[in-house]
Design a protein around this motif. Structure first.
Motif, PDB file in Angstrom:
ATOM      1  N   GLN A  76       0.830  -1.213   0.000  1.00  0.00           N
ATOM      2  CA  GLN A  76       0.000   0.000   0.000  1.00  0.00           C
ATOM      3  C   GLN A  76       0.863   1.260   0.000  1.00  0.00           C
ATOM      4  OE1 GLN A  76      -2.450  -0.530   3.469  1.00  0.00           O
ATOM      5  NE2 GLN A  76      -3.586  -2.231   2.565  1.00  0.00           N
ATOM      6  N   TRP A  77       2.030   1.193   0.650  1.00  0.00           N
ATOM      7  CA  TRP A  77       2.923   2.348   0.733  1.00  0.00           C
ATOM      8  C   TRP A  77       3.841   2.447  -0.487  1.00  0.00           C
ATOM      9  CZ3 TRP A  77       4.552   1.045   6.432  1.00  0.00           C
ATOM     10  CH2 TRP A  77       3.460   1.282   7.275  1.00  0.00           C
ATOM     11  N   GLY A  78       3.634   1.554  -1.460  1.00  0.00           N
ATOM     12  CA  GLY A  78       4.381   1.646  -2.707  1.00  0.00           C
ATOM     13  C   GLY A  78       5.758   1.025  -2.694  1.00  0.00           C
ATOM     14  N   ASP A  79       6.061   0.233  -1.667  1.00  0.00           N
ATOM     15  CA  ASP A  79       7.352  -0.456  -1.610  1.00  0.00           C
ATOM     16  C   ASP A  79       7.192  -1.790  -2.341  1.00  0.00           C
ATOM     17  OD1 ASP A  79       9.958  -1.067  -1.009  1.00  0.00           O
ATOM     18  OD2 ASP A  79       9.715  -0.920   1.167  1.00  0.00           O
ATOM     19  N   ASP A  80       7.750  -1.879  -3.531  1.00  0.00           N
ATOM     20  CA  ASP A  80       7.535  -3.008  -4.423  1.00  0.00           C
ATOM     21  C   ASP A  80       8.492  -4.158  -4.109  1.00  0.00           C
ATOM     22  OD1 ASP A  80       6.970  -4.681  -6.506  1.00  0.00           O
ATOM     23  OD2 ASP A  80       7.444  -3.241  -8.081  1.00  0.00           O
ATOM     24  N   LEU A  81       7.938  -5.336  -3.853  1.00  0.00           N
ATOM     25  CA  LEU A  81       8.763  -6.512  -3.553  1.00  0.00           C
ATOM     26  C   LEU A  81       9.766  -6.813  -4.663  1.00  0.00           C
ATOM     27  CD1 LEU A  81       6.397  -9.193  -1.989  1.00  0.00           C
ATOM     28  CD2 LEU A  81       8.240  -7.958  -0.887  1.00  0.00           C
ATOM     29  N   SER A  82       9.379  -6.553  -5.899  1.00  0.00           N
ATOM     30  CA  SER A  82      10.264  -6.884  -7.018  1.00  0.00           C
ATOM     31  C   SER A  82      11.513  -6.005  -7.047  1.00  0.00           C
ATOM     32  CB  SER A  82       9.518  -6.774  -8.346  1.00  0.00           C
ATOM     33  OG  SER A  82       9.152  -5.436  -8.596  1.00  0.00           O
ATOM     34  N   SER A  83      11.538  -4.945  -6.240  1.00  0.00           N
ATOM     35  CA  SER A  83      12.711  -4.074  -6.215  1.00  0.00           C
ATOM     36  C   SER A  83      13.821  -4.627  -5.310  1.00  0.00           C
ATOM     37  CB  SER A  83      12.323  -2.665  -5.771  1.00  0.00           C
ATOM     38  OG  SER A  83      11.883  -2.681  -4.428  1.00  0.00           O
ATOM     39  N   TYR A  84      13.533  -5.709  -4.576  1.00  0.00           N
ATOM     40  CA  TYR A  84      14.547  -6.304  -3.694  1.00  0.00           C
ATOM     41  C   TYR A  84      15.316  -7.387  -4.442  1.00  0.00           C
ATOM     42  CZ  TYR A  84      12.511  -3.770   0.158  1.00  0.00           C
ATOM     43  OH  TYR A  84      12.082  -2.761   0.974  1.00  0.00           O
ATOM     44  N   ASP A  85      16.600  -7.486  -4.136  1.00  0.00           N
ATOM     45  CA  ASP A  85      17.436  -8.536  -4.726  1.00  0.00           C
ATOM     46  C   ASP A  85      17.244  -9.866  -4.004  1.00  0.00           C
ATOM     47  OD1 ASP A  85      18.682  -6.808  -6.581  1.00  0.00           O
ATOM     48  OD2 ASP A  85      20.012  -6.081  -5.005  1.00  0.00           O
ATOM     49  N   LEU A  86      16.933  -9.797  -2.708  1.00  0.00           N
ATOM     50  CA  LEU A  86      16.843 -10.996  -1.885  1.00  0.00           C
ATOM     51  C   LEU A  86      15.816 -10.788  -0.788  1.00  0.00           C
ATOM     52  CD1 LEU A  86      18.008 -13.794  -0.958  1.00  0.00           C
ATOM     53  CD2 LEU A  86      19.717 -12.504   0.337  1.00  0.00           C
ATOM     54  N   ILE A  87      14.979 -11.786  -0.571  1.00  0.00           N
ATOM     55  CA  ILE A  87      14.079 -11.801   0.581  1.00  0.00           C
ATOM     56  C   ILE A  87      14.532 -12.949   1.466  1.00  0.00           C
ATOM     57  CG2 ILE A  87      11.720 -12.159   1.388  1.00  0.00           C
ATOM     58  CD1 ILE A  87      10.729 -10.949  -1.217  1.00  0.00           C
ATOM     59  N   ILE A  88      14.707 -12.661   2.750  1.00  0.00           N
ATOM     60  CA  ILE A  88      15.112 -13.688   3.706  1.00  0.00           C
ATOM     61  C   ILE A  88      13.977 -13.863   4.713  1.00  0.00           C
ATOM     62  CG2 ILE A  88      16.774 -14.384   5.472  1.00  0.00           C
ATOM     63  CD1 ILE A  88      18.875 -12.696   3.944  1.00  0.00           C
ATOM     64  N   ALA A  89      13.345 -15.031   4.655  1.00  0.00           N
ATOM     65  CA  ALA A  89      12.238 -15.361   5.546  1.00  0.00           C
ATOM     66  C   ALA A  89      12.793 -16.026   6.801  1.00  0.00           C
ATOM     67  CB  ALA A  89      11.261 -16.286   4.836  1.00  0.00           C
ATOM     68  N   GLN A  95       7.869 -17.286   4.947  1.00  0.00           N
ATOM     69  CA  GLN A  95       8.411 -17.886   3.726  1.00  0.00           C
ATOM     70  C   GLN A  95       7.274 -18.174   2.736  1.00  0.00           C
ATOM     71  OE1 GLN A  95       9.799 -21.933   3.979  1.00  0.00           O
ATOM     72  NE2 GLN A  95      11.234 -21.664   2.272  1.00  0.00           N
ATOM     73  N   ARG A  96       6.192 -18.764   3.235  1.00  0.00           N
ATOM     74  CA  ARG A  96       5.036 -19.053   2.368  1.00  0.00           C
ATOM     75  C   ARG A  96       4.489 -17.773   1.744  1.00  0.00           C
ATOM     76  NH1 ARG A  96       3.975 -22.594   6.507  1.00  0.00           N
ATOM     77  NH2 ARG A  96       2.467 -21.209   7.498  1.00  0.00           N
ATOM     78  N   ARG A  97       4.326 -16.735   2.561  1.00  0.00           N
ATOM     79  CA  ARG A  97       3.776 -15.460   2.067  1.00  0.00           C
ATOM     80  C   ARG A  97       4.719 -14.824   1.044  1.00  0.00           C
ATOM     81  NH1 ARG A  97      -0.099 -12.475   0.495  1.00  0.00           N
ATOM     82  NH2 ARG A  97      -0.454 -10.480   1.489  1.00  0.00           N
ATOM     83  N   ALA A  98       6.012 -14.842   1.311  1.00  0.00           N
ATOM     84  CA  ALA A  98       6.981 -14.257   0.374  1.00  0.00           C
ATOM     85  C   ALA A  98       6.971 -15.011  -0.956  1.00  0.00           C
ATOM     86  CB  ALA A  98       8.374 -14.262   0.986  1.00  0.00           C
ATOM     87  N   LEU A  99       6.927 -16.331  -0.890  1.00  0.00           N
ATOM     88  CA  LEU A  99       6.903 -17.124  -2.126  1.00  0.00           C
ATOM     89  C   LEU A  99       5.612 -16.872  -2.916  1.00  0.00           C
ATOM     90  CD1 LEU A  99       8.445 -20.471  -0.832  1.00  0.00           C
ATOM     91  CD2 LEU A  99       9.476 -18.878  -2.472  1.00  0.00           C
ATOM     92  N   GLU A 100       4.514 -16.741  -2.191  1.00  0.00           N
ATOM     93  CA  GLU A 100       3.222 -16.474  -2.829  1.00  0.00           C
ATOM     94  C   GLU A 100       3.248 -15.103  -3.538  1.00  0.00           C
ATOM     95  OE1 GLU A 100      -0.709 -15.012  -0.590  1.00  0.00           O
ATOM     96  OE2 GLU A 100      -0.131 -17.070  -0.059  1.00  0.00           O
ATOM     97  N   LEU A 101       3.808 -14.093  -2.874  1.00  0.00           N
ATOM     98  CA  LEU A 101       3.822 -12.737  -3.422  1.00  0.00           C
ATOM     99  C   LEU A 101       4.850 -12.551  -4.538  1.00  0.00           C
ATOM    100  CD1 LEU A 101       3.456 -10.712  -0.110  1.00  0.00           C
ATOM    101  CD2 LEU A 101       1.761 -10.885  -1.951  1.00  0.00           C
TER     102      LEU A 101
END
Length: 153
Positions: A76-89, A95-101
């Motif tokens: 909602q605040w415009g921070d796009d997940l695709s702009s990150y190089d790495l997500i660490i759950a 982990q499930r939510r990050a993989l889903e998104l």
């Protein structure tokens, strides 16, 4: 196996109140100039945990101004997940939510099973031992993944 420090990392856990803010603060302390770091939770239903603030303060990491946020609020605040190089759950739910998104992005999602110290220990001192163990586990995972911080090279 160490790899280069990514340009941007997002840490996630269940509530963004203990593990992910600790990881965010520790990553900033260790690799801050090299990397943009944020954290998020599956839910935002808790304030930053006082024990997490205390054990991070012991190693020079300030968490008391941390604002918890969820994946939904982040979007909602415009921070796009695709702009990150790495997500660490740091939890199975995150982990499930990050993989889903991120299922439509070419994005790495790592899972680090970090101890959830909440609810462990009867006394304040026993609780602090558990939170320190989680903090130290995060530091170990960070240095295993990205090598020693620049100041130590």
């Amino acid at each position: 196996m160490t790899r280069e420090v990514p340009q941007s990392v997002l840490f996630c856990c269940d509530h963004n109140a203990v593990r992910s803010p600790m990881a965010e603060g520790l990553m900033k302390k260790l690799y801050g100039q090299q990397c943009y770091v944020q954290s998020v939770g599956v839910k935002n239903d808790m304030e930053i945990d006082g024990f997490a603030v205390s054990v991070c303060k012991e190693v020079g990491v300030e968490l008391d101004r941390h604002q918890s946020r969820s994946f939904d609020e982040m979007e909602q605040w415009g921070d796009d997940l695709s702009s990150y190089d790495l997500i660490i759950a740091l939890s199975p739910a995150s982990q499930r939510r990050a993989l889903e998104l991120t299922r439509f992005f070419h994005l790495d999602v790592d899972y680090w099973p970090i101890l959830d110290p909440t609810g462990l220990g009867e006394t304040r001192d026993a609780k602090l031992v558990q939170y320190r163990a989680a903090r130290d586990q995060i530091v170990q995972r960070l240095t295993d993944a990205f090598g020693p911080p620049e100041s130590e090279n």
